[in-house]
Write a protein that holds these residues in place. Structure first.
Motif, mmCIF file in Angstrom:
data_model
loop_
_atom_site.group_PDB
_atom_site.id
_atom_site.type_symbol
_atom_site.label_atom_id
_atom_site.label_comp_id
_atom_site.label_asym_id
_atom_site.label_seq_id
_atom_site.Cartn_x
_atom_site.Cartn_y
_atom_site.Cartn_z
ATOM 1 N N SER A 189 -3.846 -0.928 -1.449
ATOM 2 C CA SER A 189 -4.505 0.375 -1.493
ATOM 3 C C SER A 189 -3.533 1.508 -1.786
ATOM 4 N N SER A 235 0.812 -1.217 0.000
ATOM 5 C CA SER A 235 0.000 0.000 0.000
ATOM 6 C C SER A 235 0.846 1.269 0.000
ATOM 7 N N HIS A 256 -8.674 0.259 -1.841
ATOM 8 C CA HIS A 256 -9.175 1.626 -2.002
ATOM 9 C C HIS A 256 -8.128 2.552 -2.608
ATOM 10 N N ASP A 274 -8.085 -4.927 0.792
ATOM 11 C CA ASP A 274 -8.112 -3.463 0.803
ATOM 12 C C ASP A 274 -7.529 -2.951 -0.515
#
Length: 274
Positions: free
Chosen positions: A129, A105, A153, A151
């Motif tokens: 993400s 991420s 996003h 995850d």
């Protein structure tokens, strides 16, 4: 079996065990080597990720690679977050068959999510993400039956959310907000458990083409609040107008009453005394 033979067999077992502990699993070595080749590292955060280390990245539970965690001589966790990494995710990542947590991420990684991730059968946490990933979410993720966290996003993912992801029984955290997804939210990701949805609207917001519960409920609440606000403003305006009108009438009556009193005073002064 003679004593010397038993001793020789014991020494051979010790040598083989020591060799396993000092030599990387060939799958892990291929996984790490290709992952590094696919990633650009402008800040030199992966300068110690070299071929010599890939051949022996672990010693039991100790890792020689920054961002890696080992478990009994195998790569168990990769956490390369916020390192300004670019490039793409190597499909050879699937060779790290003991991997249980992958966190890339807050980088600038682009390209697609490789469907080969399906072979990470022990994967429990997937956090990609805040990158620049595009393309569709691969439905093969549903084959990672132990996934607890997905995850994704703040990327540029498009297409529909695969229905198959709703079948992941262990999934407790799911976030695809702020992408370019479209279509209806899969029923098994939005169905109610008791009085609450499995995942609330915050998991799906920021996708203009996405619709369905629980986003639909949030929109209805928003519309309800808007209608209430309009009614409130209307009522407020009406009350304010009424108060202004009432105040105006009161002032007019006072002024009129004052004029009448003054006129009466003048008349009384002009009347003769008897």
């Amino acid at each position: 079996m003679t004593r010397s033979h038993r001793l020789l067999l014991l020494l051979l077992l010790i040598f083989q065990t020591a060799q396993r502990l000092t030599t990387a699993d060939p799958n892990d070595e291929a996984c790490l080597k290709n992952l590094r080749q696919n990633l650009e590292d402008p800040a030199s955060n992966l300068r110690n990720w070299t071929n010599s280390v890939f051949s022996n990245p672990c010693s039991g539970f100790t890792s020689y690679l920054p961002g890696a965690t080992c478990n009994n001589g195998r790569i168990y966790k990769l956490s390369l977050t916020n390192l300004s990494l670019r490039g793409s995710i190597s499909p050879f990542l699937s060779n790290c068959t003991n991997l249980q947590s992958l966190d890339l991420s807050s980088n600038q990684i682009s390209g697609v999510i490789p469907p080969e991730i399906q072979y990470l059968v022990n994967l429990a946490v997937l956090n990609l993400s805040s990158n620049h990933l595009s393309g569709e979410i691969t439905p093969q993720l549903a084959l990672c039956a132990y996934l607890n966290v997905i995850d994704l996003h703040d990327n540029e993912l498009s297409g529909q959310i695969p229905q198959q992801l709703g079948l992941l029984a262990r999934l407790s955290a799911f976030d695809v907000s702020n992408n370019k997804l479209s279509g209806q939210i899969p029923t098994y990701l939005s169905n109610r458990t008791g009085n609450f949805p499995r995942f609330n609207a915050s998991s799906f917001i920021g996708n203009k083409g996405l619709y369905g519960y629980p986003l639909q409920e949030m929109m209805m609440k928003s519309k309800g609040l808007s209608v209430m606000a309009i009614v409130g403003i209307g009522l407020g305006s009406g009350i304010a107008s009424l108060m202004i009108s009432f105040t105006g009438v009161c002032l007019w009556l006072r002024i009129t009453e004052k004029k009448i009193v003054e006129e009466e005073g003048k008349i009384s002064q002009s009347m003769p005394d008897y």
